[in-house]
Design an enzyme around this catalytic site. Sequence first.
Site, PDB file in Angstrom:
ATOM      1  N   HIS A 199       0.862  -1.280   0.178  1.00 37.55           N
ATOM      2  CA  HIS A 199       0.041  -0.017   0.028  1.00 37.55           C
ATOM      3  C   HIS A 199       0.825   1.208   0.014  1.00 37.55           C
ATOM      4  CE1 HIS A 199      -3.268  -2.770   0.645  1.00 37.55           C
ATOM      5  NE2 HIS A 199      -3.972  -1.858  -0.398  1.00 37.55           N
ATOM      6  N   GLU A 441     -11.558 -10.618  -5.038  1.00 34.60           N
ATOM      7  CA  GLU A 441     -10.182 -10.683  -4.663  1.00 34.60           C
ATOM      8  C   GLU A 441      -9.502 -11.871  -3.926  1.00 34.60           C
ATOM      9  OE1 GLU A 441      -9.089  -7.143  -2.758  1.00 34.60           O
ATOM     10  OE2 GLU A 441     -10.731  -7.139  -1.568  1.00 34.60           O
ATOM     11  N   ASP A 465      -4.694  -8.601  -4.579  1.00 35.60           N
ATOM     12  CA  ASP A 465      -5.001  -9.572  -3.547  1.00 35.60           C
ATOM     13  C   ASP A 465      -5.342 -11.050  -4.250  1.00 35.60           C
ATOM     14  OD1 ASP A 465      -4.899  -8.605  -0.831  1.00 35.60           O
ATOM     15  OD2 ASP A 465      -6.585  -7.365  -1.224  1.00 35.60           O
ATOM     16  N   CYS A 512      -9.617  -3.336 -10.605  1.00 33.49           N
ATOM     17  CA  CYS A 512      -9.308  -1.964 -10.049  1.00 33.49           C
ATOM     18  C   CYS A 512      -7.727  -2.120  -9.302  1.00 33.49           C
ATOM     19  CB  CYS A 512     -10.259  -1.460  -8.940  1.00 33.49           C
ATOM     20  SG  CYS A 512     -10.488  -2.581  -7.662  1.00 33.49           S
TER      21      CYS A 512
HETATM   22  C1  PEP Z   1      -6.594  -5.128  -4.592  1.00 38.40           C
HETATM   23  O1  PEP Z   1      -6.519  -6.037  -3.903  1.00 38.40           O
HETATM   24  O2  PEP Z   1      -6.394  -5.282  -5.979  1.00 38.40           O
HETATM   25  C2  PEP Z   1      -7.236  -3.892  -4.378  1.00 38.40           C
HETATM   26  C3  PEP Z   1      -7.664  -3.189  -5.352  1.00 38.40           C
HETATM   27  O3  PEP Z   1      -7.366  -3.560  -3.097  1.00 38.40           O
HETATM   28  P1  PEP Z   1      -6.331  -3.191  -2.203  1.00 38.40           P
HETATM   29  O4  PEP Z   1      -5.087  -2.863  -2.981  1.00 38.40           O
HETATM   30  O5  PEP Z   1      -6.640  -2.182  -1.383  1.00 38.40           O
HETATM   31  O6  PEP Z   1      -5.978  -4.314  -1.126  1.00 38.40           O
HETATM   32 MG    MG Z   2      -7.423  -5.794  -2.044  1.00 37.42          MG
END
Ligand code: PEP
Ligand code: MG
Length: 592
Positions: A199, A441, A465, A512
Amino acid sequence: MGTPTNSAEKRFAGIGVSPGIVTGKIFIYGKNELPVSHRKISAGEAPAEIARLEQALMATRQQLQEIQRRIARELGEGDAAVFDAHLLVLDDPSVIDEVVKRVQKEGQNVEFAFDSVANQYIKSLSAEKDEYLRERAADIKDVAHRVVRNLQGHHFQDLRSLTEPCIVLSYDLAPSDTAVIDKKKVIGFGTDIGSKTSHTAIMARAMDIPAVVGLHDASQQVESGAMALLDGYSGTLIIHPNDQTLYEYGQIETKRHQIEVSLESLRDVPAETTDQCRVILGANIEMPGDVPEVIANGADGVGLFRSEYIFINRDSVPTEEEQFRAYFEVAEKLHPRPVVIRTLDVGGDKFLSHLQIAEEMNPFLGWRAIRFCLERVDIFRTQLRAILRASKLRNVRLMYPMISGVNELKKANAELEVVRRELRDQKIDFDEHMPVGTMIEVPSAALTADILAKECNFFSIGTNDLIAYALAVDRVNEKVAYLYEPTHPAIVRLIHQVVEAAHRANIRVSVCGEMAGDVALAPLLLGLGVDELSTSPSLVPQLKKVIRSMSKSQAVEVARDALTFGSGEEIRRVSTKLAMSIAPDVMELSGS
Ligand code: PEP
Ligand code: MG
């Protein structure tokens, strides 16, 4: 470009996670400690040691008060109040008396005495069941760290107190560190650990700050103040760059700038293939402050609002009103473009101390996201109310993270229904038809997409994920980053399956995760039938160019081939080949 020095140039290779090239002075930021000196002192030295302690306590108090004032100014009194507890530690007689005793009676130097006493308290308080006492342990740790640094003559700085622009280099940065970065002061950053989908990396892209992770032990080898060049495209950190290097990078930068300028003309045109297939191109955001970037880059809306970032860096859960204001602000500024708000995805590498989530052996497999929300329905319902209230603008959509099966989805929907009923009873306006989506995910969700599709209005594939869970690769561990392969046949098959199930049920699918922003893979994803892509705002123009340069039938061909291949390399190659032939300039910009 910066000024070269006489020192020899040194290069560190890492993973480029946020594009851009910057030069500047290094600032080493680290919570990993310098060793605390230990020496025996004579009785005669004790008064001078105690005087040093008093000075260090005073200096620490002044630093904390200064930070507190600045945070009160910038973020409000609520956030600044955290430091009251820190200031109290400085006056705690049980700590100070014990330190003085050790200096006077046991002949310990004061930094060693202070460090040992603080550690003793931290250890016993951390083991307490009571949350308040455990939080006191964290306060003592933070303050003791400052006091010891002051005693040792090391000036303490956190990322909020930088006075001049620099490239921050650190062992690691938590999302909470990244969230307070001032873009004018932190022009780039590098970390020893991390991967493209941690993140911290995602935040860097969102903030448009060049960043390189996985630099191994660079933060140990480099000194604060060294001149450096950080290349977020190739993932390189160059310390003391020489004239030749600076010249070469100057050339590259000019060329990249020209391509970027040429992409600006695409801002107001749709992401449509040459055979008129319209793709919705959303942006991922973390904060209401990211909205101008979404508009400036010509996105069709927000495909993922990671709402957890408004829960971060504070000492309490945001109220319904605070959340409503944030969601409403985003929806209003982007109206009538759609805004997909994802409910709280806490856990994993997004840790919020005030939510009392205990440390877990496997946080990514643990009490995370929807699992947390379905247990803490108080927090969940408050958020759902705030989102529903913002939906009165009629452009808000909601989605749940980490759904692993239909029961979870039904439970989440039941909570939503409770809140809807409440709002109806209270005659509060909201969108009765607000679309509700499920993030795909977790592999079990992908494999049961046909069942989930009956209970929601859209899917959004969270590839970050999904890849981690399907390939059993920790998404933040650079040691296994080589196994993290978005084009692995298993991932391509899962995406294909999800799209088929969704389209059979007449619902749309978005991607996404970070895979959506990989321009080389846009042909693959569109060919697999993905309807929408959502990525960091700064990548939107590049993606738009690729989409507008190809036909849907070319993409379908790529996907058809990809589904027959046995290796991830072959799949990447076939998609990259098409992207390269239709948009070579964009591919050059992306470093592919
Ligand atoms: C993902 O897991 O692709 C996602 C968009 O969520 P995050 O990156 O916030 O876990
Ligand atoms: Mg995610």
